[in-house]
Scaffold this motif. Structure first.
Motif, short mmCIF file in Angstrom:
data_model
loop_
_atom_site.label_atom_id
_atom_site.label_comp_id
_atom_site.label_asym_id
_atom_site.label_seq_id
_atom_site.Cartn_x
_atom_site.Cartn_y
_atom_site.Cartn_z
N GLN A 108 -8.85 -7.70 2.87
CA GLN A 108 -7.90 -6.86 2.15
C GLN A 108 -8.68 -5.86 1.29
O GLN A 108 -9.69 -6.22 0.70
N VAL A 109 -8.19 -4.64 1.23
CA VAL A 109 -8.83 -3.61 0.44
C VAL A 109 -7.99 -3.37 -0.81
O VAL A 109 -6.77 -3.52 -0.80
N GLN A 110 -8.66 -3.06 -1.89
CA GLN A 110 -7.98 -2.69 -3.13
C GLN A 110 -8.20 -1.20 -3.37
O GLN A 110 -9.34 -0.72 -3.27
N LEU A 111 -7.13 -0.50 -3.68
CA LEU A 111 -7.18 0.94 -3.88
C LEU A 111 -6.69 1.28 -5.28
O LEU A 111 -5.67 0.76 -5.72
N VAL A 112 -7.41 2.16 -5.95
CA VAL A 112 -7.04 2.56 -7.30
C VAL A 112 -7.05 4.08 -7.37
O VAL A 112 -8.11 4.72 -7.20
N GLU A 113 -5.89 4.66 -7.64
CA GLU A 113 -5.76 6.12 -7.76
C GLU A 113 -5.99 6.56 -9.19
O GLU A 113 -5.71 5.83 -10.14
N ALA A 165 -11.87 2.69 -3.40
CA ALA A 165 -11.56 1.51 -2.60
C ALA A 165 -12.63 0.45 -2.77
O ALA A 165 -13.81 0.76 -2.96
N SER A 166 -12.21 -0.77 -2.69
CA SER A 166 -13.15 -1.90 -2.68
C SER A 166 -12.60 -2.95 -1.73
O SER A 166 -11.40 -3.03 -1.48
N GLY A 167 -13.49 -3.76 -1.20
CA GLY A 167 -13.04 -4.81 -0.29
C GLY A 167 -13.39 -4.48 1.15
O GLY A 167 -14.55 -4.29 1.48
N ARG A 168 -12.39 -4.35 1.98
CA ARG A 168 -12.55 -4.11 3.41
C ARG A 168 -13.41 -2.88 3.66
O ARG A 168 -13.39 -1.93 2.89
N THR A 169 -14.17 -2.90 4.75
CA THR A 169 -15.02 -1.77 5.09
C THR A 169 -14.23 -0.48 5.10
O THR A 169 -13.29 -0.33 5.85
N GLN A 220 -4.32 2.70 3.23
CA GLN A 220 -5.20 2.60 4.38
C GLN A 220 -4.36 2.32 5.61
O GLN A 220 -3.53 1.41 5.58
N ARG A 221 -4.58 3.08 6.69
CA ARG A 221 -3.76 2.89 7.88
C ARG A 221 -4.19 1.65 8.64
O ARG A 221 -5.38 1.35 8.76
N PHE A 277 1.94 8.47 10.97
CA PHE A 277 1.76 8.61 9.53
C PHE A 277 3.01 8.17 8.77
O PHE A 277 3.29 8.65 7.69
N ARG A 278 3.74 7.23 9.35
CA ARG A 278 4.86 6.64 8.62
C ARG A 278 4.31 5.66 7.58
O ARG A 278 3.30 5.00 7.82
N PRO A 279 4.98 5.54 6.46
CA PRO A 279 4.49 4.60 5.44
C PRO A 279 4.31 3.18 5.98
O PRO A 279 3.40 2.46 5.54
N GLN A 280 5.16 2.80 6.93
CA GLN A 280 5.07 1.45 7.49
C GLN A 280 3.78 1.20 8.25
O GLN A 280 3.42 0.05 8.54
N SER A 281 3.07 2.25 8.59
CA SER A 281 1.82 2.14 9.34
C SER A 281 0.61 2.00 8.42
O SER A 281 -0.52 1.95 8.89
N PHE A 282 0.85 1.96 7.12
CA PHE A 282 -0.22 1.87 6.14
C PHE A 282 -0.02 0.61 5.30
O PHE A 282 1.10 0.16 5.09
N ASP A 283 -1.13 0.06 4.82
CA ASP A 283 -1.04 -1.06 3.90
C ASP A 283 -2.04 -0.86 2.77
O ASP A 283 -2.64 0.20 2.65
N SER A 284 -2.18 -1.88 1.95
CA SER A 284 -3.12 -1.85 0.82
C SER A 284 -2.85 -0.66 -0.10
O SER A 284 -3.76 0.09 -0.45
N TRP A 285 -1.63 -0.49 -0.51
CA TRP A 285 -1.25 0.62 -1.38
C TRP A 285 -1.82 0.44 -2.78
O TRP A 285 -1.87 -0.67 -3.31
N GLY A 286 -2.22 1.58 -3.37
CA GLY A 286 -2.62 1.57 -4.77
C GLY A 286 -1.40 1.57 -5.67
O GLY A 286 -0.26 1.53 -5.19
N GLN A 287 -1.63 1.62 -6.97
CA GLN A 287 -0.53 1.57 -7.93
C GLN A 287 0.11 2.93 -8.16
O GLN A 287 1.19 3.03 -8.74
N GLY A 288 -0.53 3.98 -7.71
CA GLY A 288 0.02 5.32 -7.82
C GLY A 288 -0.44 6.04 -9.08
O GLY A 288 -0.83 5.42 -10.08
N THR A 289 -0.40 7.36 -9.02
CA THR A 289 -0.73 8.20 -10.18
C THR A 289 0.31 9.31 -10.26
O THR A 289 0.66 9.93 -9.24
#
Length: 123
Positions: free
Chosen positions: A1-6, A24-28, A97-98, A105-117
């Motif tokens: 799992q990747v962590q994303l921070v905006e 990003a941190s975690g997954r390659t 991350q897709r 490019f639908r949202p459902q095709s992406f995961d590991s969402w950040g918290q948003g800015t």
């Protein structure tokens, strides 16, 4: 799992610029397509831009020519340079991350969402 921070959001006047970052941190990181999405109050989350592992870029029609997506794999970071901002660009911006199995490019095709800015563009 990747962590994303905006980061990098804020308040800007119409015609101004902002640069968003997503660390990003975690997954390659370098093997995946990364995307930016946005969501305005009362609206669905919408695609803004994406960049593949081979640096191919994709943009929504509404931001073409004004926004530029880029990535620095050494820093595990993806950027969104936003120029000529308009009040209708006001939204919470998310990076994600897709999924490897997806090609759209639908949202459902992406995961590991950040918290948003939050980006707010005043007229």
């Amino acid at each position: 799992q990747v962590q994303l921070v905006e980061s990098g959001g804020g308040l800007v006047q119409a015609g101004g610029s902002l640069r968003l970052s997503c660390a990003a941190s975690g997954r390659t990181f370098s093997r995946y397509t990364l995307g930016w999405f946005r969501q305005a109050p009362g609206k669905e989350r919408e695609f803004v831009a994406a960049i593949s592992w081979s640096l191919t870029t994709y943009y929504a029609d509404s931001v073409k020519g004004r926004f530029t997506i880029s990535r620095d794999n050494a820093k595990n970071t993806v950027y969104l340079q936003m120029n000529s901002l308009k009040p209708e660009d006001t939204a919470v911006y998310y990076c994600a991350q897709r999924l490897p199995s997806s090609s759209n490019f639908r949202p459902q095709s992406f995961d590991s969402w950040g918290q948003g800015t939050q980006v707010t563009v005043s007229s």
